[in-house]
Design a protein around this motif. Structure first.
Motif, PDB file in Angstrom:
ATOM      1  N   GLU A   1     -12.056 -23.163   4.886  1.00 28.52           N
ATOM      2  CA  GLU A   1     -11.691 -22.620   3.576  1.00 28.52           C
ATOM      3  C   GLU A   1     -11.850 -23.650   2.460  1.00 28.52           C
ATOM      4  O   GLU A   1     -10.943 -23.906   1.682  1.00 28.52           O
ATOM      5  N   GLY A   2     -13.024 -24.281   2.415  1.00 26.61           N
ATOM      6  CA  GLY A   2     -13.332 -25.175   1.306  1.00 26.61           C
ATOM      7  C   GLY A   2     -13.047 -26.642   1.538  1.00 26.61           C
ATOM      8  O   GLY A   2     -13.540 -27.485   0.816  1.00 26.61           O
ATOM      9  N   SER A   3     -12.240 -26.987   2.522  1.00 28.21           N
ATOM     10  CA  SER A   3     -11.956 -28.397   2.783  1.00 28.21           C
ATOM     11  C   SER A   3     -13.198 -29.058   3.371  1.00 28.21           C
ATOM     12  O   SER A   3     -13.824 -28.530   4.270  1.00 28.21           O
ATOM     13  N   ARG A   4     -13.561 -30.210   2.825  1.00 33.21           N
ATOM     14  CA  ARG A   4     -14.711 -30.949   3.363  1.00 33.21           C
ATOM     15  C   ARG A   4     -14.261 -32.239   4.040  1.00 33.21           C
ATOM     16  O   ARG A   4     -15.047 -33.135   4.265  1.00 33.21           O
ATOM     17  N   SER A   5     -12.977 -32.351   4.343  1.00 30.75           N
ATOM     18  CA  SER A   5     -12.454 -33.546   4.997  1.00 30.75           C
ATOM     19  C   SER A   5     -12.974 -33.623   6.438  1.00 30.75           C
ATOM     20  O   SER A   5     -12.799 -32.676   7.210  1.00 30.75           O
ATOM     21  N   PRO A   6     -13.610 -34.738   6.788  1.00 31.77           N
ATOM     22  CA  PRO A   6     -14.083 -34.881   8.171  1.00 31.77           C
ATOM     23  C   PRO A   6     -12.954 -34.769   9.200  1.00 31.77           C
ATOM     24  O   PRO A   6     -13.150 -34.201  10.270  1.00 31.77           O
ATOM     25  N   ASP A   7     -11.773 -35.273   8.864  1.00 29.01           N
ATOM     26  CA  ASP A   7     -10.646 -35.181   9.802  1.00 29.01           C
ATOM     27  C   ASP A   7     -10.209 -33.732  10.004  1.00 29.01           C
ATOM     28  O   ASP A   7      -9.897 -33.314  11.120  1.00 29.01           O
ATOM     29  N   ASP A   8     -10.200 -32.951   8.912  1.00 27.48           N
ATOM     30  CA  ASP A   8      -9.875 -31.523   9.026  1.00 27.48           C
ATOM     31  C   ASP A   8     -10.919 -30.816   9.885  1.00 27.48           C
ATOM     32  O   ASP A   8     -10.599 -29.952  10.698  1.00 27.48           O
ATOM     33  N   PHE A   9     -12.183 -31.190   9.686  1.00 29.11           N
ATOM     34  CA  PHE A   9     -13.269 -30.598  10.460  1.00 29.11           C
ATOM     35  C   PHE A   9     -13.070 -30.865  11.954  1.00 29.11           C
ATOM     36  O   PHE A   9     -13.171 -29.954  12.779  1.00 29.11           O
ATOM     37  N   VAL A  10     -12.777 -32.109  12.301  1.00 33.38           N
ATOM     38  CA  VAL A  10     -12.590 -32.474  13.712  1.00 33.38           C
ATOM     39  C   VAL A  10     -11.432 -31.671  14.311  1.00 33.38           C
ATOM     40  O   VAL A  10     -11.551 -31.111  15.410  1.00 33.38           O
ATOM     41  N   ALA A  11     -10.324 -31.602  13.594  1.00 33.61           N
ATOM     42  CA  ALA A  11      -9.155 -30.862  14.089  1.00 33.61           C
ATOM     43  C   ALA A  11      -9.490 -29.386  14.301  1.00 33.61           C
ATOM     44  O   ALA A  11      -9.123 -28.788  15.323  1.00 33.61           O
ATOM     45  N   LYS A  12     -10.199 -28.783  13.341  1.00 32.30           N
ATOM     46  CA  LYS A  12     -10.553 -27.361  13.447  1.00 32.30           C
ATOM     47  C   LYS A  12     -11.544 -27.137  14.586  1.00 32.30           C
ATOM     48  O   LYS A  12     -11.439 -26.159  15.334  1.00 32.30           O
ATOM     49  N   PHE A  13     -12.513 -28.049  14.756  1.00 36.56           N
ATOM     50  CA  PHE A  13     -13.487 -27.917  15.839  1.00 36.56           C
ATOM     51  C   PHE A  13     -12.772 -27.946  17.188  1.00 36.56           C
ATOM     52  O   PHE A  13     -13.061 -27.130  18.062  1.00 36.56           O
ATOM     53  N   LYS A  14     -11.827 -28.879  17.351  1.00 42.93           N
ATOM     54  CA  LYS A  14     -11.067 -28.968  18.610  1.00 42.93           C
ATOM     55  C   LYS A  14     -10.323 -27.667  18.879  1.00 42.93           C
ATOM     56  O   LYS A  14     -10.234 -27.219  20.024  1.00 42.93           O
ATOM     57  N   GLU A  15      -9.785 -27.069  17.825  1.00 38.49           N
ATOM     58  CA  GLU A  15      -9.032 -25.817  17.950  1.00 38.49           C
ATOM     59  C   GLU A  15      -9.958 -24.659  18.331  1.00 38.49           C
ATOM     60  O   GLU A  15      -9.639 -23.851  19.211  1.00 38.49           O
ATOM     61  N   LEU A  16     -11.127 -24.583  17.683  1.00 39.77           N
ATOM     62  CA  LEU A  16     -12.051 -23.465  17.908  1.00 39.77           C
ATOM     63  C   LEU A  16     -12.861 -23.597  19.194  1.00 39.77           C
ATOM     64  O   LEU A  16     -13.205 -22.596  19.824  1.00 39.77           O
ATOM     65  N   TYR A  17     -13.201 -24.824  19.553  1.00 38.04           N
ATOM     66  CA  TYR A  17     -14.106 -25.055  20.691  1.00 38.04           C
ATOM     67  C   TYR A  17     -13.541 -26.098  21.658  1.00 38.04           C
ATOM     68  O   TYR A  17     -14.116 -27.174  21.838  1.00 38.04           O
ATOM     69  N   PRO A  18     -12.420 -25.791  22.300  1.00 29.73           N
ATOM     70  CA  PRO A  18     -11.814 -26.789  23.208  1.00 29.73           C
ATOM     71  C   PRO A  18     -12.728 -27.188  24.372  1.00 29.73           C
ATOM     72  O   PRO A  18     -12.708 -28.343  24.808  1.00 29.73           O
ATOM     73  N   LYS A  19     -13.547 -26.263  24.854  1.00 26.86           N
ATOM     74  CA  LYS A  19     -14.447 -26.603  25.965  1.00 26.86           C
ATOM     75  C   LYS A  19     -15.535 -27.566  25.502  1.00 26.86           C
ATOM     76  O   LYS A  19     -15.900 -28.491  26.230  1.00 26.86           O
ATOM     77  N   ASP A  20     -16.054 -27.354  24.294  1.00 26.99           N
ATOM     78  CA  ASP A  20     -17.059 -28.278  23.766  1.00 26.99           C
ATOM     79  C   ASP A  20     -16.438 -29.649  23.504  1.00 26.99           C
ATOM     80  O   ASP A  20     -17.064 -30.680  23.737  1.00 26.99           O
TER      81      ASP A  20
ATOM     82  N   GLU B   1     -24.730 -23.810  14.841  1.00 28.64           N
ATOM     83  CA  GLU B   1     -23.934 -22.584  14.667  1.00 28.64           C
ATOM     84  C   GLU B   1     -22.438 -22.889  14.711  1.00 28.64           C
ATOM     85  O   GLU B   1     -21.660 -22.355  13.921  1.00 28.64           O
ATOM     86  N   LYS B   2     -22.034 -23.744  15.621  1.00 31.97           N
ATOM     87  CA  LYS B   2     -20.614 -24.066  15.769  1.00 31.97           C
ATOM     88  C   LYS B   2     -20.108 -24.904  14.594  1.00 31.97           C
ATOM     89  O   LYS B   2     -18.983 -24.710  14.134  1.00 31.97           O
ATOM     90  N   ILE B   3     -20.944 -25.799  14.103  1.00 31.61           N
ATOM     91  CA  ILE B   3     -20.550 -26.583  12.920  1.00 31.61           C
ATOM     92  C   ILE B   3     -20.403 -25.647  11.725  1.00 31.61           C
ATOM     93  O   ILE B   3     -19.412 -25.718  10.993  1.00 31.61           O
ATOM     94  N   ALA B   4     -21.369 -24.745  11.537  1.00 32.07           N
ATOM     95  CA  ALA B   4     -21.302 -23.788  10.423  1.00 32.07           C
ATOM     96  C   ALA B   4     -20.041 -22.933  10.518  1.00 32.07           C
ATOM     97  O   ALA B   4     -19.336 -22.724   9.522  1.00 32.07           O
ATOM     98  N   ALA B   5     -19.737 -22.442  11.701  1.00 36.30           N
ATOM     99  CA  ALA B   5     -18.552 -21.596  11.884  1.00 36.30           C
ATOM    100  C   ALA B   5     -17.268 -22.382  11.616  1.00 36.30           C
ATOM    101  O   ALA B   5     -16.330 -21.862  11.016  1.00 36.30           O
ATOM    102  N   THR B   6     -17.257 -23.639  12.021  1.00 33.97           N
ATOM    103  CA  THR B   6     -16.077 -24.482  11.804  1.00 33.97           C
ATOM    104  C   THR B   6     -15.893 -24.750  10.315  1.00 33.97           C
ATOM    105  O   THR B   6     -14.783 -24.630   9.789  1.00 33.97           O
ATOM    106  N   VAL B   7     -16.980 -25.094   9.620  1.00 33.57           N
ATOM    107  CA  VAL B   7     -16.913 -25.346   8.173  1.00 33.57           C
ATOM    108  C   VAL B   7     -16.407 -24.096   7.456  1.00 33.57           C
ATOM    109  O   VAL B   7     -15.569 -24.183   6.556  1.00 33.57           O
ATOM    110  N   GLU B   8     -16.901 -22.947   7.874  1.00 37.41           N
ATOM    111  CA  GLU B   8     -16.479 -21.676   7.270  1.00 37.41           C
ATOM    112  C   GLU B   8     -14.962 -21.468   7.427  1.00 37.41           C
ATOM    113  O   GLU B   8     -14.298 -20.979   6.516  1.00 37.41           O
TER     114      GLU B   8
END
Length: 80
Positions: free
Chosen positions: A19-38, A9-16
């Protein structure tokens, strides 16, 4: 025990949010922003593995950034 609860669920929400970027580095940065506790749990788990592993030996957990990139890769293969 899973490092991240509701990982799919968290990966899906992060990918969403990307906004279309499939860069793994962008994904990691966004995940850190959205889920700092995780992110903190991933880092703690990695440090725990490092501490418990004897010098010269390796453990199965990749570095935190790579752990998330691997999780993204697995998710993309199953959700294309």
């Amino acid at each position: 025990m899973a490092v991240i609860t509701k990982k799919d669920e968290k990966i899906a929400a992060t990918v969403e949010q990307l906004e279309g970027s499939r860069s793994p580095d962008d994904f990691v940065a966004k995940f850190k922003e959205l889920y700092p506790k995780d992110w903190a749990k991933i880092e703690k788990s990695y440090r725990d593995h490092e501490r418990k592993t004897k010098p010269g030996k390796s453990h199965p957990m990749p570095e935190p950034d790579q752990y998330l990139k691997n999780a993204l890769s697995v998710w993309l293969k199953s959700h294309g």
